[in-house]
Structures are given as C-alpha cells and as structure tokens.
Design an enzyme around this catalytic site. Structure first.
Site, short mmCIF file in Angstrom:
data_model
loop_
_atom_site.label_atom_id
_atom_site.label_comp_id
_atom_site.label_asym_id
_atom_site.label_seq_id
_atom_site.Cartn_x
_atom_site.Cartn_y
_atom_site.Cartn_z
N ASP A 228 -6.72 10.28 -12.88
CA ASP A 228 -7.92 10.89 -12.31
C ASP A 228 -9.19 10.25 -12.85
O ASP A 228 -9.27 9.84 -14.01
CB ASP A 228 -7.91 12.39 -12.66
CG ASP A 228 -9.09 13.13 -12.07
OD1 ASP A 228 -9.18 13.22 -10.83
OD2 ASP A 228 -9.93 13.63 -12.85
N GLU B 101 -7.25 6.71 -9.19
CA GLU B 101 -8.28 7.28 -8.33
C GLU B 101 -9.59 6.61 -8.74
O GLU B 101 -10.27 7.06 -9.64
CB GLU B 101 -8.38 8.81 -8.50
CG GLU B 101 -9.31 9.44 -7.48
CD GLU B 101 -10.22 10.53 -8.05
OE1 GLU B 101 -10.92 11.18 -7.25
OE2 GLU B 101 -10.24 10.72 -9.27
#
Length: 744
Positions: free
Chosen positions: A305, A358
């Site tokens: 993330d 990401e």
C-alpha cells in the site's frame, strides 16, 4: 548472555538483514514450561513484562539488556496460551508507556489492545498440491482475475456481525469459484485498532486480526482457499503507522520506529508516522513482516500500500514541510533501497510470490528486477489507466469524442510495466459514488455502460482486479459498517449483471489470447484506434500460437450499422461474445457468422468486413474458417503461426442481419452524437484531411501518428518514452518499452 558476535540472529537484526526476526523477537517457548520475551527499545531506561500472570506488577518480571543492542529479554513461567501481556517501558525522559508486543502473534479484540501469548507452530497444512502447482506456474503468462474484498463487509450475519474465518471460507469459496475469479485480495488483515481505517493503520504486523478468530483459524482459511484453487493476496502497509498509545509510536519514549524529524516522519493529513527506512532494525522488522505472511500463513502475495508516499519526500507536503535528500532531490533514497531489499528477500525464498505495488505516479521500472535498476516488484497497479477510464466512462457520450485519448493512451505504455488493472475500493467510497452510478444515462444505459467498461477492461492487456459489489452493480457507495446489498439480486437487471460478470470472467479464463502474451507487444495489435468521431476502437489480442480475438468497442449509445473494419485473415468470422446479449439485459443483436470482403482492404489489412455494432457495447470476434487458397497478409513474426479455426458452434442462433438504414435513420443516428451521417453505409471512410488529423492529435497534445492504423507499433521514440517519467521530473527508463521483462 552471549556476546553479539556469537548471536547471529541479533547481529543480523542490528545490521538490518535479519529477515526472519520474528523467530528471535516477540514471545517463544524456551523449555521447562517457560517463555522467553524479547523487545527492541534502545532508548528505554527499563523494561518489564507485565500481564495477568504476574498481576501487572513491573517488579515481578524485569527484562535485561542483551549487551548494547537495544534488545531487552526475560524468561517467565506460568504462561498459558491466550494470556495477555504488555511491556512496561520507562523512557529516557522517565515517562512510562504500556506497549503491546510489536512481534506479537495474537491480540485482544478491540477496543482492548493487549497482546495474547500464542504458539503459532503446529498447524497441519493441506495445500501441498496448490503450492507445487504454483511453483511450476508462470503467473505473468497466466490468467489473473482478482476479487478484492473487505472481510467485515462482504457478508454479515443478520445482526450485522461479521463472519468468522471459518464461516467466510464456507461462503466465499463457492462464490469465488462459481464467479470465475482466480485470487482474492483481502484489505489488511494485520491487527488494527480502528475499524474506520479498514485495516490500513496497523499495530500488529505479525498478527491476523482477532476480529474473526485465532491465527490458526486464519491459516485454515488460507489453506481451504488453496485446496479449492484460489490464491490469497493480502494488503500490507509498510509506509506508515498510527499514533495509538499501545502501538509503535514513540515506543521507548522517543523516536524509535519513526523518523525523528517530523518533516520526514509524519503524514499530517493521515495522522500517522512514517517508518524510518534508513534504520537497520526497522528494515529487519518490516522485511520480516513481509516474509512472515508468506512463510507462516502461506499467502500468495502482498499488495504493498501507498508506495508513492514512500518514494517521495514531498508526498502530500507543502513547501517548507519536507527536506530534500543528500543530492537535493525529492526522492526518499532510504525507502527506495528498503523496497528493493524487501522484494529481493521475498523472491529469494518465495520466487513465485506476487509483490504488487500500489504506486500512483509515473515512477519508472516499478515492476522491473532490482538487478536491472527497478524497484523489484513483479506487478504495479495501473492507476493512470483507472483514472482515465473512470473519467471517460463518467462523461456524457456526446462529449466522449473530445476525450478519445482516454481509451487509447494507456496502450502507449501498456507494456512498460507488468500492470494490474485495478478498479478498487478507493474508487467507490468517500463521495466518489459506486461504479454503476458513475455511468451516465438512463437506468438501462447505466448497465450497458458498465458491461461495456468491464468487457473493454477484460480485453485490455494487464491482470484484472474488481472490488466486491461491482460484479452485480451495487448502487450505493461501499460502507465498511454494513454488508453488501445482496438483496439487489432480487431485481432482474442486477441478476443479469451478475450473470454477465460470471460469463465474462469465465470467457477470460478460457481465452488464451487475453492473458498468454499479457506483458508483451506480441499479444496486442491495433486495428483502428482513431475513430474518435464515433467513439469506436478495434484491436487484436493474440496468444503464442497465433490464435487471436478481435475486440470492437462502441462507446456511444448509438447503433452503428455496417461499420467496416479491417481483418487479418480472409475467411469467415463469428461473434463469440457480446455485452448486448439478451441474457445480460441487452437487445440481443448479433453479427452471427460473416465473411470477409477481399475487395475492400482497410486499416492496413487486405480484407475487411461490415459489422453491426449495438449501442454502447463490446463484441469479441474470432476466425471460424480460413478462406482456402488465400494467403493472408502477415504483419509480424507472431502471426506466422496461423491461428487454429474454432470448431465450437456459435452459442447463439444466427440473428437476422438488420436491413440497411435509410438515409434519414442514419442522419438521426449521427445526430445523437452531433456527427454528420455517413454518405454510404459500410464504405471505408475517406482519409482525414490534414486539419482533421491535427485536431485529433491536439486532443492529446501529441503529434499525429505517422504509421497506418492497424500496424503493430514499433518501440516508442525517445520523446514518447520520456513522457511518463516527465510527470515526476525523472529520466525515462533506459530499457525499451515493449520488451518482455525478465521474471523475478
């Protein structure tokens, strides 16, 4: 206690290279019914183990320093499984903090936050067949269709409580298999205190959340998924951590896991702290966490993330709120080296793991190997494609011709990284509205638009990811506090949407041209990218044997009769899938089986055919029978192997081809998109004037293409290559785009 030179685990931890630090720190049985506890608190004056077993009295179980390493340890008896404990830490300033164990395997369920003693060993795994098959699998050239879900809000019990790990396996496995997904991606399962963070503010980097059961319950969940052929990916958050008093924040009374300078160590917008990626012990901690989930829980990969927030020192910071690196730049050099070290460590022991970034900027070579100068991931979320497509699909169709580049630009860089086309939870929350609500038009047009978007996405190069609820067109935004609106399946349109998604998923799994050459230009070729006036594109997807699928997308709610496109092979073709099928809620219009026209070459190909394109639709075509004695034009080496003709009979009954429209009907059709009616149906349009070409190029601020449409594009010019990197003022990658990247 042994000297540091005699304790390899301790030595490597302090060097930042102990990638299984969870075997040394935390709590572990040490014989004679005792348990050894170790924690890293370099700035502490004193540390004690406290819990139910000693009345929370810090004088009963004091911990001692292991030489000058910053690690404290003690052995304690009378410890039972599930006993709760914390560390009583006296900081350098004399203040006392009660901290949970950063290496703890199990925690109390929120709102309580103490660590539970738990022996993680002893689970009997039954996923050997899955793991051996995965080891032999080359996932870059295999289908990957990911179902992203939030554990607590996929489905709930009638009283609103979430499913346990066991109940979720019972419900999720048959659904995922029936729907045709290959993997599930779980929003973070690492322990977290605040439900509203969805798991992205972590306090337990080595513990599956206790909301749904024990660590071994989660092992069983993963095990059962694997036994049913479903991969498990987990979101992992090494970028930042929350300021909860029991967590990592100011762990020993001062900056410990975080940067000392708030200009590097704090995300004010998120209310969190940034890990000190340059500190060796922090690197050991984080990389050990990544390895831990693949080692002890058999997860198949991690979606990392907020990578962009790690790479840039000025991420979400104004002037004066950040400090430059040693070269005066805004790149976080320590974070770059951490990511490379993390991916290298993971792939060393788990060569077939999925490490997915990401990363929302144009940082180059994210999914390229470390030895080639990349960050070392093997996939990257394609955030640029996602933003372009959702913006485009939200436009009134009348306005789409001015944004035609939104549906074609991604093909310029489609093979510069190994991409995942992610339409994730972030796109259906915080006022962004649900995916179906983004579609303009009437109720029926919204469903047609969503089907068109999904079918275009499935044919686009890259792996696929879809967030839960999108598969049946949930109308409301995702709400983490409640389950999905499964009641919508009582309505025909939503049932048909679910049927469409299932059929499309299985078509993808069964269609090698859609995934076998997924990271190379060999698997893609344009037929017609530039019909912006009618918002139509057509392209080819090819597998390694030369078999291919022709994809034609009509992004306007206007029927296109006798729409002519060039085709690569002379013979007969059949329509093998259409978003407009009646079973999906469409009109049921079909092209059935049709022959090519050798007298009308088009789009750089020696034959063509006139098609009927339903309003707002995508159709897939395939060669059915090659014309005898006719040598098809070969445009590249990948086409030298002739495609195999499909022996399967068309699924649909041949539909009656609609009669040619009258001139008035054609004019009415064109008027719906402010376009002039074509003079002759089905005839190849004349070449655009130079002025029209310049207008088309101006829409993307790019020069008009010099090549004929339909030809496989050669490697981009240096100027084109530099364009994505320019967004971050960084040099373009040295490797030519379009080359197949090395597997990790």
């Amino acid at each position: 206690m042994p000297e540091k030179k005699d304790n390899l685990a301790l030595y490597l931890f302090n060097q930042g290279t102990n990638y299984r630090a969870y075997q040394y720190l935390g709590s572990h049985p040490c014989g004679d019914g005792k348990v050894v506890f170790r924690t890293w608190a370099p700035n502490a004056q004193s540390v004690s183990l406290v819990g139910d077993f000693n009345g929370w009295d810090p004088s009963v179980s004091p911990m001692k320093r292991v030489d000058d390493s910053g690690i404290w340890e003690c052995c304690a008896g009378n410890i039972k499984e599930y006993d709760i404990y914390k560390y009583h830490i006296e900081g350098a300033d004399g203040s006392v903090r009660m901290k949970s164990d950063p290496y703890g395997y199990h925690f109390e369920t929120r709102p309580n936050n103490a660590t539970r003693y738990y022996d993680i060993e002893g689970y009997n795994w039954n996923d050997g067949e899955w793991r051996s098959r995965k080891d032999a699998d080359k996932h870059l050239n295999r289908p990957m269709n990911i179902y992203e879900l939030h554990f607590a809000s996929w489905r709930t019990y009638p009283d609103g409580n979430p499913f346990s790990y066991s109940k979720m396996a019972d419900e999720l496995i048959p659904y995922v298999k029936e729907m045709g997904y290959t993997h599930v991606e779980l929003l973070p399962m690492t322990e977290y205190p605040f439900d509203g963070s969805w798991g992205y503010q972590v306090t337990g980097y080595f513990a599956p959340t206790s909301r749904y059961g024990t660590p071994k319950d989660f092992m069983n969940f993963v095990d059962r998924m694997h036994q049913n052929g479903i991969g498990v990916i987990m979101d992992w958050v090494p970028a930042h951590f929350p300021k909860d008093a029991h967590g990592l924040y100011m762990y020993d009374g001062g900056p410990c896991y975080e940067y000392a300078d708030s200009r590097k160590g704090e995300h004010k917008e998120w209310g969190t702290n940034v890990f000190d990626f340059g500190r060796p012990e922090v690197r050991s901690f984080l990389i050990s966490s990544a390895v831990f989930w693949l080692d002890k829980f058999h997860v198949d990969g991690l979606r990392v993330d907020a990578v962009a927030s790690m790479l840039y020192l000025d991420y979400n910071r104004r002037d004066g709120e950040w400090i430059a690196n040693q070269y005066g730049g805004h790149e976080n050099l320590e974070a770059i080296e951490f990511l490379r070290a993390c991916n290298t460590a993971v792939f060393k022991d788990f060569p077939n793991a999925l490490m997915i970034a990401e990363e929302s900027t144009a940082w180059p070579m994210v999914s390229k190997p470390v030895e080639d100068g990349g960050l070392g991931f093997n996939y990257k979320w394609n955030m640029g494609w996602m933003n372009d497509m959702l913006r485009y699909m939200s436009l009134d169709p009348v306005m789409r011709k001015g944004s035609h580049n939104a549906i074609t630009f991604s093909f310029f860089y489609a093979f510069s990284e190994n991409f995942v086309l992610a339409v994730s939870h972030d796109e259906v929350v915080h006022g962004k509205c649900s995916l179906i609500e983004k579609m303009p038009g009437t109720y029926e047009e919204k469903f047609a638009g969503l089907r068109t978007f999904f079918a275009y996405s499935m044919a686009h190069p890259g792996k696929k990811l879809q967030f839960m609820g999108q598969e049946f067109a949930q109308f409301k935004e995702w709400d983490f506090k409640t389950g999905l609106d499964w009641v919508l399946l009582e309505f025909p349109a939503h049932r048909q949407m679910l049927e469409f998604t299932k059929a499309l998923n299985h078509f993808y799994l069964d269609t090698r041209p859609f995934w076998e050459n997924d990271v190379s230009w060999e698997g893609f070729e344009w037929i017609s990218p530039d019909d912006y006036t009618q918002s139509v594109i057509a392209f080819r997807r090819k597998d390694t044997s030369g078999k291919e699928v022709i994809v034609v997308c009509n992004f306007c709610p206007v029927f296109r009769e006798n729409y002519r496109i060039g085709l690569p092979w002379a013979g007969t073709y059949e329509e093998i899938f259409s978003t407009d099928e009646a079973r999906f809620g469409g009109s049921g219009m079909t092209n059935s089986v049709f022959a090519t026209d050798d007298d009308q070459p088009m789009h750089g190909l020696e034959q063509s055919a006139a098609l009927n394109l339903p309003p707002m639709s995508v159709i897939y075509l395939q060669l059915k029978k090659k014309k005898p004695g006719r040598k098809a034009r070969k445009t590249n080496d990948a086409e030298k192997a002739e495609p195999e003709a499909s022996d399967a009979a068309p699924k649909k009954k041949p539909g009656r081809k609609p009669k040619a429209e009258t001139q008035a009907a054609k004019a009415e059709s064109a008027a719906a998109t402010d376009e002039p009616a074509p003079k002759k149906p089905g005839r190849k349009p004349k070449a655009e004037t130079q002025a029209a070409k310049a207008e088309s190029a101006a829409a993307t601020d790019e020069p008009a293409p010099k090549k004929k449409p339909g030809r496989k594009p050669k490697a981009e010019t240096q100027e084109t290559k530099a364009e994505p990197a320019a967004a971050t003022d960084e040099p373009a990658p040295k490797k030519k785009p379009g080359r197949k990247p090395k597997t990790v």
